[in-house]
Write a protein that holds these residues in place. Structure first.
Motif, PDB file in Angstrom:
ATOM      1  N   LYS A  34      19.618  12.964 -49.158  1.00 17.71           N
ATOM      2  CA  LYS A  34      19.388  12.282 -47.749  1.00 17.71           C
ATOM      3  C   LYS A  34      20.174  13.245 -46.877  1.00 17.71           C
ATOM      4  N   MET A  35      21.415  13.413 -47.311  1.00 19.36           N
ATOM      5  CA  MET A  35      22.564  14.129 -46.284  1.00 19.36           C
ATOM      6  C   MET A  35      22.025  15.513 -46.233  1.00 19.36           C
ATOM      7  N   PHE A  36      21.374  16.098 -47.068  1.00 21.42           N
ATOM      8  CA  PHE A  36      20.988  17.689 -47.113  1.00 21.42           C
ATOM      9  C   PHE A  36      20.004  17.571 -45.921  1.00 21.42           C
ATOM     10  N   ILE A  37      19.057  16.660 -45.895  1.00 25.93           N
ATOM     11  CA  ILE A  37      18.020  16.596 -44.762  1.00 25.93           C
ATOM     12  C   ILE A  37      18.555  16.132 -43.558  1.00 25.93           C
ATOM     13  N   GLU A  38      19.421  14.955 -43.505  1.00 23.68           N
ATOM     14  CA  GLU A  38      20.183  14.571 -42.101  1.00 23.68           C
ATOM     15  C   GLU A  38      20.928  15.516 -41.640  1.00 23.68           C
ATOM     16  N   LYS A  39      21.584  16.416 -42.197  1.00 20.90           N
ATOM     17  CA  LYS A  39      22.578  17.415 -41.839  1.00 20.90           C
ATOM     18  C   LYS A  39      21.746  18.781 -41.444  1.00 20.90           C
ATOM     19  N   ARG A  40      20.678  18.728 -41.724  1.00 18.78           N
ATOM     20  CA  ARG A  40      19.772  19.881 -41.418  1.00 18.78           C
ATOM     21  C   ARG A  40      20.138  21.098 -42.113  1.00 18.78           C
ATOM     22  N   CYS A  41      20.556  21.013 -43.252  1.00 22.84           N
ATOM     23  CA  CYS A  41      20.765  21.970 -44.081  1.00 22.84           C
ATOM     24  C   CYS A  41      19.349  22.681 -44.738  1.00 22.84           C
ATOM     25  N   TYR A  42      18.541  21.815 -44.795  1.00 20.31           N
ATOM     26  CA  TYR A  42      17.086  22.202 -44.954  1.00 20.31           C
ATOM     27  C   TYR A  42      16.437  23.200 -44.134  1.00 20.31           C
ATOM     28  N   THR A  43      16.791  23.394 -43.006  1.00 21.38           N
ATOM     29  CA  THR A  43      16.118  24.412 -42.120  1.00 21.38           C
ATOM     30  C   THR A  43      16.526  25.866 -42.431  1.00 21.38           C
ATOM     31  N   CYS A  44      17.541  26.074 -43.155  1.00 20.35           N
ATOM     32  CA  CYS A  44      17.851  27.136 -43.734  1.00 20.35           C
ATOM     33  C   CYS A  44      17.681  27.370 -45.281  1.00 20.35           C
ATOM     34  N   HIS A  45      18.091  26.275 -45.857  1.00 18.85           N
ATOM     35  CA  HIS A  45      18.442  26.550 -47.696  1.00 18.85           C
ATOM     36  C   HIS A  45      16.896  25.636 -48.019  1.00 18.85           C
ATOM     37  N   THR A  46      16.909  26.261 -49.106  1.00 15.49           N
ATOM     38  CA  THR A  46      15.787  25.551 -50.028  1.00 15.49           C
ATOM     39  C   THR A  46      16.621  25.061 -51.205  1.00 15.49           C
ATOM     40  N   ILE A  47      16.204  24.000 -51.829  1.00 15.74           N
ATOM     41  CA  ILE A  47      16.705  23.570 -53.329  1.00 15.74           C
ATOM     42  C   ILE A  47      15.418  23.290 -54.179  1.00 15.74           C
ATOM     43  N   ASN A  48      14.748  24.841 -54.426  1.00 10.00           N
ATOM     44  CA  ASN A  48      13.637  24.816 -55.085  1.00 10.00           C
ATOM     45  C   ASN A  48      13.318  23.776 -56.282  1.00 10.00           C
ATOM     46  N   ALA A  49      14.432  23.820 -57.176  1.00 12.15           N
ATOM     47  CA  ALA A  49      14.008  23.106 -58.306  1.00 12.15           C
ATOM     48  C   ALA A  49      13.931  21.382 -58.048  1.00 12.15           C
ATOM     49  N   GLU A  50      14.135  20.909 -56.959  1.00 10.63           N
ATOM     50  CA  GLU A  50      13.902  19.614 -56.554  1.00 10.63           C
ATOM     51  C   GLU A  50      13.016  19.468 -55.419  1.00 10.63           C
ATOM     52  N   SER A  51      12.203  20.655 -55.342  1.00 11.90           N
ATOM     53  CA  SER A  51      11.357  20.651 -53.941  1.00 11.90           C
ATOM     54  C   SER A  51      10.487  19.266 -53.601  1.00 11.90           C
ATOM     55  N   ASP A  52      10.150  18.953 -54.602  1.00 16.46           N
ATOM     56  CA  ASP A  52       9.323  17.594 -54.614  1.00 16.46           C
ATOM     57  C   ASP A  52      10.070  16.408 -53.894  1.00 16.46           C
ATOM     58  N   ALA A  53      11.179  16.313 -54.583  1.00 17.34           N
ATOM     59  CA  ALA A  53      12.132  15.096 -54.036  1.00 17.34           C
ATOM     60  C   ALA A  53      12.773  15.409 -52.798  1.00 17.34           C
ATOM     61  N   ILE A  54      12.812  16.719 -52.376  1.00 17.60           N
ATOM     62  CA  ILE A  54      13.395  17.031 -51.074  1.00 17.60           C
ATOM     63  C   ILE A  54      12.573  16.765 -49.932  1.00 17.60           C
ATOM     64  N   GLN A  55      11.141  17.210 -50.397  1.00 19.87           N
ATOM     65  CA  GLN A  55       9.943  17.151 -49.464  1.00 19.87           C
ATOM     66  C   GLN A  55      10.011  15.335 -49.214  1.00 19.87           C
ATOM     67  N   LYS A  56       9.899  14.501 -50.190  1.00 22.44           N
ATOM     68  CA  LYS A  56       9.825  13.171 -50.124  1.00 22.44           C
ATOM     69  C   LYS A  56      10.832  12.790 -49.117  1.00 22.44           C
ATOM     70  N   GLU A  57      12.157  13.229 -49.086  1.00 25.11           N
ATOM     71  CA  GLU A  57      13.212  12.706 -48.552  1.00 25.11           C
ATOM     72  C   GLU A  57      12.973  13.434 -46.922  1.00 25.11           C
ATOM     73  N   LYS A  58      12.425  14.346 -46.607  1.00 27.69           N
ATOM     74  CA  LYS A  58      12.249  14.915 -45.292  1.00 27.69           C
ATOM     75  C   LYS A  58      11.249  13.956 -44.707  1.00 27.69           C
ATOM     76  N   VAL A  59      10.178  13.562 -45.312  1.00 31.61           N
ATOM     77  CA  VAL A  59       9.156  12.808 -44.938  1.00 31.61           C
ATOM     78  C   VAL A  59       9.529  11.531 -44.628  1.00 31.61           C
ATOM     79  N   ALA A  60      10.596  10.815 -45.317  1.00 30.82           N
ATOM     80  CA  ALA A  60      10.966   9.664 -45.395  1.00 30.82           C
ATOM     81  C   ALA A  60      12.045   9.634 -43.831  1.00 30.82           C
ATOM     82  N   PHE A  61      12.843  10.718 -43.736  1.00 33.37           N
ATOM     83  CA  PHE A  61      13.764  10.825 -42.797  1.00 33.37           C
ATOM     84  C   PHE A  61      13.041  11.035 -41.315  1.00 33.37           C
ATOM     85  N   ALA A  62      11.893  11.804 -41.487  1.00 35.99           N
ATOM     86  CA  ALA A  62      11.371  11.902 -40.181  1.00 35.99           C
ATOM     87  C   ALA A  62      10.520  10.639 -39.703  1.00 35.99           C
ATOM     88  N   LYS A  63      10.250  10.055 -40.560  1.00 35.91           N
ATOM     89  CA  LYS A  63       9.586   8.649 -40.553  1.00 35.91           C
ATOM     90  C   LYS A  63      10.633   7.617 -40.092  1.00 35.91           C
TER      91      LYS A  63
END
Ligand code: HEC
Length: 158
Positions: A34-63
């Motif tokens: 959640k923090m990784f998304i909230e603080k915009r780390c994802y705009t430069c970094h990926t965490i490929n091993a958890e990409s599904d969970a990260i994607q879910k978090e992104k969608v939830a955050f945007a919503k």
């Protein structure tokens, strides 16, 4: 009778303790993502091993913010490393120090300096507690590396 109860107690306690440890673990991951998304780390970094969970978090955050998800900035691709195995490379202490003052850790070669123009060295904005949540999560990431082989780091050797 008393003996039988005692006999049962140990496995029951172990199950409870194990599930507590598990719940704690997934909470670390959930809050960290959640923090990784909230603080915009994802705009430069990926965490490929958890990409599904990260994607879910992104969608939830945007919503939750009522905003559209911006597509990842393609300019940034290849400059910031995937963090799937960061927990095997850096400990919490050094990550905290890095995020508080990234500038100090970067090399000053011409290529790295020109990367830096694109604001790749901003220090972490948030409370110490938020930084802890993020760093504890990142230290737990010990998947296999997803890094591209030709990635050239601009960080100084430690
Ligand atoms: C604007 C792009 C950008 C953003 C946003 C960004 N980073 Fe980075 N990050 C970089 C770059 C570039 C590097 C250095 C990569 C290199 O040259 O090795 C880096 C390095 C790191 C490293 C060290 C990696 C290593 O291999 O030692 C960590 C940890 C890190 N970032 C975490 C974060 C976290 C957490 C956030 C969100 C608070 C964040 N970054 C936001 C671009 C970014």
């Amino acid at each position: 009778m008393g003996q039988n109860v005692g006999f049962l107690l140990l496995p029951v306690m172990m199950i409870i303790l194990c599930s507590m440890a598990f719940a704690q673990d997934s909470e670390v991951a959930e809050n960290g993502r959640k923090m990784f998304i909230e603080k915009r780390c994802y705009t430069c970094h990926t965490i490929n091993a958890e990409s599904d969970a990260i994607q879910k978090e992104k969608v939830a955050f945007a919503k939750s913010k009522g905003v559209e998800l911006k597509p990842d900035d393609e300019d940034d691709e290849g400059i910031a490393p995937d963090l799937s195995d960061i927990g095997t490379k850096k400990d919490a202490e050094s990550m905290t120090a890095f995020l508080k003052n990234p500038k100090k850790s970067f090399k000053d070669t011409p290529v790295c300096k020109s990367n830096a123009k694109k604001k790749y060295r901003k220090r972490f904005k948030g409370s110490p507690e938020e930084l802890d949540v993020l760093v504890i999560y990142l230290s737990s990431l010990n998947y296999d590396s997803y890094m591209e082989e030709d990635f050239v780091s601009c960080l100084k050797e430690e």
